[in-house]
Design a protein around this motif. Structure first.
Motif, PDB file in Angstrom:
ATOM      1  N   LEU A  99       0.830  -1.205   0.000  1.00  0.00           N
ATOM      2  CA  LEU A  99       0.000   0.000   0.000  1.00  0.00           C
ATOM      3  C   LEU A  99       0.867   1.259   0.000  1.00  0.00           C
ATOM      4  CD1 LEU A  99      -3.013   0.807   0.154  1.00  0.00           C
ATOM      5  CD2 LEU A  99      -2.737   0.958   2.632  1.00  0.00           C
ATOM      6  N   THR A 100       1.939   1.236   0.782  1.00  0.00           N
ATOM      7  CA  THR A 100       2.821   2.397   0.857  1.00  0.00           C
ATOM      8  C   THR A 100       3.496   2.672  -0.473  1.00  0.00           C
ATOM      9  OG1 THR A 100       3.253   1.955   3.200  1.00  0.00           O
ATOM     10  CG2 THR A 100       4.812   3.381   2.040  1.00  0.00           C
ATOM     11  N   ALA A 101       4.048   1.634  -1.089  1.00  0.00           N
ATOM     12  CA  ALA A 101       4.754   1.809  -2.357  1.00  0.00           C
ATOM     13  C   ALA A 101       3.807   2.284  -3.457  1.00  0.00           C
ATOM     14  CB  ALA A 101       5.426   0.498  -2.766  1.00  0.00           C
ATOM     15  N   ALA A 102       2.629   1.663  -3.558  1.00  0.00           N
ATOM     16  CA  ALA A 102       1.680   2.042  -4.606  1.00  0.00           C
ATOM     17  C   ALA A 102       1.146   3.457  -4.383  1.00  0.00           C
ATOM     18  CB  ALA A 102       0.533   1.039  -4.659  1.00  0.00           C
ATOM     19  N   ALA A 103       0.901   3.818  -3.132  1.00  0.00           N
ATOM     20  CA  ALA A 103       0.384   5.164  -2.844  1.00  0.00           C
ATOM     21  C   ALA A 103       1.423   6.235  -3.170  1.00  0.00           C
ATOM     22  CB  ALA A 103      -0.032   5.253  -1.377  1.00  0.00           C
ATOM     23  N   TYR A 104       2.682   5.977  -2.834  1.00  0.00           N
ATOM     24  CA  TYR A 104       3.724   6.946  -3.192  1.00  0.00           C
ATOM     25  C   TYR A 104       3.844   7.069  -4.708  1.00  0.00           C
ATOM     26  CZ  TYR A 104       8.259   9.151  -3.764  1.00  0.00           C
ATOM     27  OH  TYR A 104       9.272   9.995  -4.148  1.00  0.00           O
ATOM     28  N   ALA A 105       3.780   5.936  -5.404  1.00  0.00           N
ATOM     29  CA  ALA A 105       3.854   5.967  -6.867  1.00  0.00           C
ATOM     30  C   ALA A 105       2.692   6.766  -7.447  1.00  0.00           C
ATOM     31  CB  ALA A 105       3.856   4.535  -7.411  1.00  0.00           C
ATOM     32  N   PHE A 106       1.501   6.556  -6.910  1.00  0.00           N
ATOM     33  CA  PHE A 106       0.343   7.307  -7.379  1.00  0.00           C
ATOM     34  C   PHE A 106       0.550   8.806  -7.166  1.00  0.00           C
ATOM     35  CE2 PHE A 106      -3.667   9.441  -6.515  1.00  0.00           C
ATOM     36  CZ  PHE A 106      -4.442   9.084  -7.600  1.00  0.00           C
ATOM     37  N   SER A 107       1.085   9.184  -6.005  1.00  0.00           N
ATOM     38  CA  SER A 107       1.288  10.594  -5.688  1.00  0.00           C
ATOM     39  C   SER A 107       2.403  11.217  -6.511  1.00  0.00           C
ATOM     40  CB  SER A 107       1.610  10.744  -4.197  1.00  0.00           C
ATOM     41  OG  SER A 107       0.569  10.220  -3.407  1.00  0.00           O
ATOM     42  N   SER A 108       3.259  10.399  -7.083  1.00  0.00           N
ATOM     43  CA  SER A 108       4.343  10.886  -7.953  1.00  0.00           C
ATOM     44  C   SER A 108       3.970  10.802  -9.428  1.00  0.00           C
ATOM     45  CB  SER A 108       5.623  10.090  -7.686  1.00  0.00           C
ATOM     46  OG  SER A 108       6.024  10.210  -6.346  1.00  0.00           O
ATOM     47  N   TYR A 109       2.679  10.588  -9.718  1.00  0.00           N
ATOM     48  CA  TYR A 109       2.139  10.598 -11.083  1.00  0.00           C
ATOM     49  C   TYR A 109       2.673   9.450 -11.937  1.00  0.00           C
ATOM     50  CZ  TYR A 109       1.198  15.347  -9.469  1.00  0.00           C
ATOM     51  OH  TYR A 109       0.798  16.431  -8.722  1.00  0.00           O
ATOM     52  N   VAL A 110       2.959   8.320 -11.304  1.00  0.00           N
ATOM     53  CA  VAL A 110       3.352   7.135 -12.062  1.00  0.00           C
ATOM     54  C   VAL A 110       2.141   6.639 -12.858  1.00  0.00           C
ATOM     55  CG1 VAL A 110       4.120   4.735 -11.870  1.00  0.00           C
ATOM     56  CG2 VAL A 110       5.131   6.495 -10.407  1.00  0.00           C
TER      57      VAL A 110
END
Length: 444
Positions: free
Chosen positions: A284-295
């Motif tokens: 959840l942490t990795a995917a959420a950070y990726a989402f917030s970085s516009y991946v």
């Protein structure tokens, strides 16, 4: 070959603009230099040289020994990291090298990429960072109350930093404000008498403030022969992290003045979640950070899987008495190896995958532990902060080692070994590689 001075300047301008976006998005100096020279080569410019420093890019070309060299410089203006733009530029470079676009078409696409706004609204990014904080709360074995408060804390830190950024406050003060808010939130919860461990709330909130991208780029530059850029990036990362530490320290001091007990942490008393919850929290942490970085959306699920795998490897290593530093390093090596294959299938640069996947492993807990022990007058707080620095180095160097292990040593890469200074986290290996492959397949 580029025949006129005007054409040479156009080629160098395109290469420099591409290099600027790569460097501002956290790419290593070796990656930036390689892709700038690849762009020049693909546009017909032979014999060009490039140089990368922390805030400036330079490119030169001398057609003949009796003629003066043509030189262009470009200042790097840092902006918010947008891995969506980074991915589009990566695809642009590959299309240019493969001959699918001309120089003029590539320049037009690049202008469109840099002039277009972010692909997601700001409110969704803020919520994504809140979910990242909630994921860290899960990793730290927090209950649903802790997870909810960690969500609120991460959202609050992002809102404060955005407000200060719009008013052009330096990053250091933004970090101080974020760390102070996270600590005061935990102090308020402790004052209210809620049965919540304040350390978990603070840790989940300050992970957002840790300079993981900067440390990754700095270690890559140090290992690939760019000491000047590496030193500048390390200094930037240290100042940013020092801001977060100052904010947390100030919050702990203010809480002590107000007679609010946040408690101290014994280095051996910290308990992470059990493996299933640890893996879910990491994903959840990795995917959420990726989402917030516009991946791009297509890469979110693979990044989540790698985040879960990394936390599982970390847990396995730590439970076998390997030690926190080595466990973090082993997990980072796994991230580096797996991300090489996954990034190609997801059509994103490896840098995007590894940066998001190491976020759950960032040592927010060690930083808070050191500060709490310092506040209690314990000299072991210095050891905890040193341990946090060791974890950051282990994560960065481990990811790069994984890339070295994963990237195949092809014949054309060996022939161009002098042009390569390390594994590519962004962009292809060389502009000449496709030509060599086509020549090999050509009929006799």
């Amino acid at each position: 070959m580029a025949e006129t001075t005007n054409e040479i300047y156009r080629t160098m301008d395109l290469a420099l603009r591409i290099g600027e976006l790569l460097l501002s998005s956290g790419a290593g100096a070796s990656d930036v230099k390689a892709q700038m020279e690849n762009v020049a080569y693909a546009c017909g410019l032979r014999g060009s040289t490039s140089d990368v420093t922390f805030t400036e890019l330079a490119m030169s070309h001398q057609a003949r020994s009796d003629e003066p060299a043509l030189i262009q410089l470009r200042q790097v203006r840092y902006r918010q990291v947008d891995f969506g733009d980074l991915t589009q530029v990566d695809h642009l470079v590959r299309d240019l090298l493969a001959g699918r676009v001309t120089r003029e078409e590539a320049a037009t696409r690049l202008k469109r990429i840099t002039s277009t706004g972010h692909s997601r609204p700001k409110w969704s990014v803020t919520l994504g960072l809140g979910v990242m904080g909630a994921g860290i709360g899960m990793v730290l074995a927090g209950d649903w109350v802790v997870i909810g408060i960690a969500f609120v804390g991460s959202v609050g830190v992002d809102v404060i930093q955005r407000y200060m950024s719009r008013r052009r406050w330096p990053v250091f003060y933004q970090q101080v404000a974020g760390g102070l808010f996270a600590t005061l939130l935990a102090a308020g919860i402790a004052k209210a008498g809620l049965d919540v461990a304040p350390s978990r709330v603070i840790t989940a909130s300050i992970v957002l403030l840790l300079a993981g991208v900067s440390f990754l780029g700095a270690v890559q530059d140090a290992l690939t022969g760019f000491p000047l850029t590496s030193g500048a990036r390390i200094l930037e990362a240290v100042i940013a992290t020092a801001g977060a530490i100052a904010g947390v320290s100030g919050g702990l001091t203010l809480a002590r003045v107000l007679h609010i007990g946040l408690g101290t942490l014994d280095p051996g008393s910290v308990r992470f979640a059990d493996l299933p919850m640890l893996a879910i929290g990491g994903a959840l942490t990795a995917a959420a950070y990726a989402f917030s970085s516009y991946v791009p959306y297509r890469a979110l699920l693979p990044i989540a899987v790698i985040g879960a795998l990394a936390m599982a490897v970390y847990d396995l290593a730590a439970n076998n008495r390997v030690g926190t530093n080595w466990a973090s390093g082993v997990a980072a090596v796994v991230i580096g190896v797996v991300s090489w294959a996954v990034s190609g299938r997801a059509r994103v640069p490896a840098l995007v995958v590894v940066t998001a996947a190491i976020v759950p492993l960032l040592p927010g807990l060690s930083i808070y532990r050191g500060l709490a022990l310092f506040g209690a007058g314990e000299s072991s707080g210095l050891l905890a902060l040193a341990n946090a620095a060791a974890i950051l180095i282990a994560l960065s160097s481990g990811v790069l080692l994984g890339q070295y292990i994963a990237q195949p040593l092809k014949r054309e890469a060996r022939r161009l070994e002098s042009r390569l200074s390390g594994p590519r986290l962004v962009g292809p290996l060389s502009a000449r590689a496709p030509h060599l492959r086509r020549r090999k397949r050509a009929p006799e």
